[in-house]
Motif scaffolding. Sequence first.
Motif, PDB file in Angstrom:
ATOM      1  N   ASP A 220       0.819  -1.217   0.000  1.00 33.02           N
ATOM      2  CA  ASP A 220       0.000   0.000   0.000  1.00 33.02           C
ATOM      3  C   ASP A 220       0.850   1.263   0.000  1.00 33.02           C
ATOM      4  O   ASP A 220       0.332   2.359  -0.277  1.00 33.02           O
ATOM      5  CB  ASP A 220      -0.926   0.010   1.216  1.00 33.02           C
ATOM      6  N   LEU A 221       2.129   1.139   0.315  1.00 35.09           N
ATOM      7  CA  LEU A 221       3.016   2.303   0.260  1.00 35.09           C
ATOM      8  C   LEU A 221       3.058   2.917  -1.131  1.00 35.09           C
ATOM      9  O   LEU A 221       3.359   4.104  -1.286  1.00 35.09           O
ATOM     10  CB  LEU A 221       4.440   1.910   0.665  1.00 35.09           C
ATOM     11  N   ASN A 222       2.776   2.110  -2.130  1.00 28.72           N
ATOM     12  CA  ASN A 222       2.827   2.599  -3.506  1.00 28.72           C
ATOM     13  C   ASN A 222       1.612   3.430  -3.881  1.00 28.72           C
ATOM     14  O   ASN A 222       1.658   4.191  -4.856  1.00 28.72           O
ATOM     15  CB  ASN A 222       2.935   1.410  -4.478  1.00 28.72           C
ATOM     16  N   THR A 223       0.523   3.291  -3.137  1.00 25.48           N
ATOM     17  CA  THR A 223      -0.733   3.944  -3.522  1.00 25.48           C
ATOM     18  C   THR A 223      -1.333   4.822  -2.429  1.00 25.48           C
ATOM     19  O   THR A 223      -2.121   5.716  -2.728  1.00 25.48           O
ATOM     20  CB  THR A 223      -1.777   2.886  -3.901  1.00 25.48           C
ATOM     21  N   ASN A 224      -0.995   4.563  -1.172  1.00 30.46           N
ATOM     22  CA  ASN A 224      -1.626   5.258  -0.049  1.00 30.46           C
ATOM     23  C   ASN A 224      -0.613   6.115   0.700  1.00 30.46           C
ATOM     24  O   ASN A 224       0.589   5.870   0.646  1.00 30.46           O
ATOM     25  CB  ASN A 224      -2.251   4.267   0.926  1.00 30.46           C
ATOM     26  N   TYR A 225      -1.145   7.097   1.438  1.00 32.15           N
ATOM     27  CA  TYR A 225      -0.310   7.901   2.319  1.00 32.15           C
ATOM     28  C   TYR A 225      -1.057   8.099   3.629  1.00 32.15           C
ATOM     29  O   TYR A 225      -2.269   8.330   3.640  1.00 32.15           O
ATOM     30  CB  TYR A 225       0.039   9.255   1.698  1.00 32.15           C
ATOM     31  N   ARG A 273       6.383  12.972  -4.535  1.00 37.32           N
ATOM     32  CA  ARG A 273       7.045  11.664  -4.519  1.00 37.32           C
ATOM     33  C   ARG A 273       6.190  10.573  -5.145  1.00 37.32           C
ATOM     34  O   ARG A 273       6.681   9.735  -5.899  1.00 37.32           O
ATOM     35  CB  ARG A 273       7.392  11.282  -3.073  1.00 37.32           C
ATOM     36  N   LEU A 274       4.889  10.582  -4.861  1.00 36.19           N
ATOM     37  CA  LEU A 274       4.015   9.485  -5.269  1.00 36.19           C
ATOM     38  C   LEU A 274       3.200   9.775  -6.519  1.00 36.19           C
ATOM     39  O   LEU A 274       2.722   8.846  -7.166  1.00 36.19           O
ATOM     40  CB  LEU A 274       3.040   9.147  -4.127  1.00 36.19           C
ATOM     41  N   GLY A 275       3.039  11.036  -6.849  1.00 36.50           N
ATOM     42  CA  GLY A 275       2.055  11.370  -7.881  1.00 36.50           C
ATOM     43  C   GLY A 275       0.686  11.355  -7.225  1.00 36.50           C
ATOM     44  O   GLY A 275       0.414  12.113  -6.296  1.00 36.50           O
ATOM     45  N   HIS A 276      -0.188  10.485  -7.675  1.00 37.30           N
ATOM     46  CA  HIS A 276      -1.498  10.341  -7.041  1.00 37.30           C
ATOM     47  C   HIS A 276      -1.403   9.399  -5.849  1.00 37.30           C
ATOM     48  O   HIS A 276      -0.585   8.476  -5.825  1.00 37.30           O
ATOM     49  CB  HIS A 276      -2.518   9.807  -8.052  1.00 37.30           C
ATOM     50  N   PHE A 277      -2.247   9.636  -4.832  1.00 39.56           N
ATOM     51  CA  PHE A 277      -2.281   8.744  -3.681  1.00 39.56           C
ATOM     52  C   PHE A 277      -3.645   8.804  -3.033  1.00 39.56           C
ATOM     53  O   PHE A 277      -4.448   9.700  -3.296  1.00 39.56           O
ATOM     54  CB  PHE A 277      -1.194   9.089  -2.649  1.00 39.56           C
ATOM     55  N   TYR A 278      -3.906   7.805  -2.177  1.00 34.84           N
ATOM     56  CA  TYR A 278      -5.131   7.758  -1.386  1.00 34.84           C
ATOM     57  C   TYR A 278      -4.745   8.113   0.043  1.00 34.84           C
ATOM     58  O   TYR A 278      -3.946   7.417   0.659  1.00 34.84           O
ATOM     59  CB  TYR A 278      -5.746   6.354  -1.441  1.00 34.84           C
ATOM     60  N   LEU A 279      -5.314   9.192   0.581  1.00 36.02           N
ATOM     61  CA  LEU A 279      -4.911   9.702   1.888  1.00 36.02           C
ATOM     62  C   LEU A 279      -5.757   9.092   3.002  1.00 36.02           C
ATOM     63  O   LEU A 279      -6.994   9.085   2.932  1.00 36.02           O
ATOM     64  CB  LEU A 279      -5.041  11.222   1.933  1.00 36.02           C
ATOM     65  N   GLU A 280      -5.079   8.614   4.039  1.00 31.60           N
ATOM     66  CA  GLU A 280      -5.734   8.118   5.240  1.00 31.60           C
ATOM     67  C   GLU A 280      -5.368   9.052   6.402  1.00 31.60           C
ATOM     68  O   GLU A 280      -4.204   9.140   6.779  1.00 31.60           O
ATOM     69  CB  GLU A 280      -5.274   6.694   5.556  1.00 31.60           C
ATOM     70  N   ILE A 281      -6.358   9.754   6.941  1.00 31.43           N
ATOM     71  CA  ILE A 281      -6.133  10.661   8.068  1.00 31.43           C
ATOM     72  C   ILE A 281      -6.381   9.870   9.350  1.00 31.43           C
ATOM     73  O   ILE A 281      -7.518   9.506   9.653  1.00 31.43           O
ATOM     74  CB  ILE A 281      -7.046  11.890   8.001  1.00 31.43           C
ATOM     75  N   LEU A 282      -5.328   9.602  10.096  1.00 25.94           N
ATOM     76  CA  LEU A 282      -5.424   8.703  11.242  1.00 25.94           C
ATOM     77  C   LEU A 282      -5.571   9.415  12.579  1.00 25.94           C
ATOM     78  O   LEU A 282      -5.350   8.809  13.635  1.00 25.94           O
ATOM     79  CB  LEU A 282      -4.206   7.765  11.272  1.00 25.94           C
ATOM     80  N   ASP A 283      -5.932  10.699  12.586  1.00 26.67           N
ATOM     81  CA  ASP A 283      -6.280  11.354  13.848  1.00 26.67           C
ATOM     82  C   ASP A 283      -7.352  10.534  14.547  1.00 26.67           C
ATOM     83  O   ASP A 283      -8.284  10.029  13.894  1.00 26.67           O
ATOM     84  CB  ASP A 283      -6.851  12.750  13.594  1.00 26.67           C
ATOM     85  N   ASN A 284      -7.271  10.428  15.856  1.00 25.67           N
ATOM     86  CA  ASN A 284      -8.304   9.693  16.586  1.00 25.67           C
ATOM     87  C   ASN A 284      -9.688  10.272  16.328  1.00 25.67           C
ATOM     88  O   ASN A 284     -10.659   9.531  16.162  1.00 25.67           O
ATOM     89  CB  ASN A 284      -7.999   9.706  18.081  1.00 25.67           C
ATOM     90  N   VAL A 285      -9.773  11.600  16.312  1.00 20.98           N
ATOM     91  CA  VAL A 285     -11.020  12.280  15.959  1.00 20.98           C
ATOM     92  C   VAL A 285     -10.638  13.491  15.107  1.00 20.98           C
ATOM     93  O   VAL A 285     -10.205  14.516  15.634  1.00 20.98           O
ATOM     94  CB  VAL A 285     -11.819  12.733  17.198  1.00 20.98           C
TER      95      VAL A 285
END
Length: 428
Positions: A220-225, A273-285
């Motif tokens: 997933d490092l190739n597509t997600n951040y 670095r990645l071009g396009h990516f899928y962002l995951e915001i991991l803040d608890n809230v």
Amino acid sequence: MARFVFVSLYDEFTPGVRTIIATLKRAGHFAALIAFKSYTQTPLSEVTEFYEGMHIQVLPTGDHVNSYAYAATQKEYDLLLNLIRELKPDLLGISLTFVQKHTAGKLTDLIRKETGLPIIWGGPNPTTDPEYCIQRADYVCRGEGETVLLDIAERIDAGKPFTDVPNIWSRMSDGQIIRNVERPILEDLDSLPFPDYSKESSYYLDRDEIRHGIPFPESDLNTNYIVMTARGCPFACTYCYQSYVKTLYPGQKFVRERSIDNVLCELRQAKERLGHFYLEILDNVFTLKPWRVEEFSKRYHAEINEPFWCYTHPRCCKDETIKPLAECPNFEYIIMGIESASEHIGKEVFHRVQSSDEILKAARVLNKHGICANYDLITNVPGETEGDCWENLNMLRALPKPFRLRPSKLSLFPNYEVEYDRKGKERL
């Protein structure tokens, strides 16, 4: 300058370790990451080493899989040892959660025997169960480690011991344990460098192969951040790691936020670095403050323009907060924890502060704005009655559709308040 090698287990992202590496490199030290084994879901029938029931997951298809405990091969152990010898660290760190402790123990014994290196453990399990971890590692780091490792690096350069560094526990040659208190929590998150994803500092080891700076094709490092715009949580759910960590810093500001400028600067670098990516915001809230959500949503669309998701909480799911998310073309979905609609389990056992009415009100806000909602539910709770289960079922029937349900079994980790309250009274 001091030399460090960090080993992450079944986690190529490991943003906390990558931030420590960036902090050390900024100060002129050498630091590298070895991502040992990928996060892979393996059919249970193929698993040769099995430790904890919480390793098992159930997919929507009903397949049982094992995500952490599939064993390394002898060649992978040999490759790891050879790489460590080549990098010549002064100190080797292993980052681990509870479900990885057996793998970490096996690696620690092997590395110590073959190289004689001092080994420090850090991460969630060493933070919450240091008494167990210090029996296996030479040192344990509790809590956030960026400034801790900088202090250790300075001691190494000066040829001095670091057994008195705050946040560090040390096991001496005579068996004595030195337990240092925690330093004040880091308040200025903008002062930290961004996680280090540079090719020269990253190694990926799996499938009898080492890749220097290049993740495996299916990673997933190739597509997600992954990003965290804040650290800490204002709530105190008894099953949660954040609630335990909060007890290490009484009276201090536990929820700390990065500036939106700082977050977007990191994401611009990720896009370069990645071009396009899928962002995951991991803040608890993520939805704590409406003005932050609104500013981020508008600027993210204008400056980054990639899909993303985030977490919310029933008490932080107001119309003025959700509306700017819904209006952002990049927003994909949100995850909200129900955990238990039962008054007994939800409030008395989990210390979840929201009522069933608040859960339904939040769900209606999400539905009103057309948000794709994912709801977390914790099942298999010791002491859970049929009546508690009916309360959960009735809540699910009342939720506005459509929605996705993410049920999981309760995992009990050492020293978490879900088992015992702070006075030692048994809870479950």
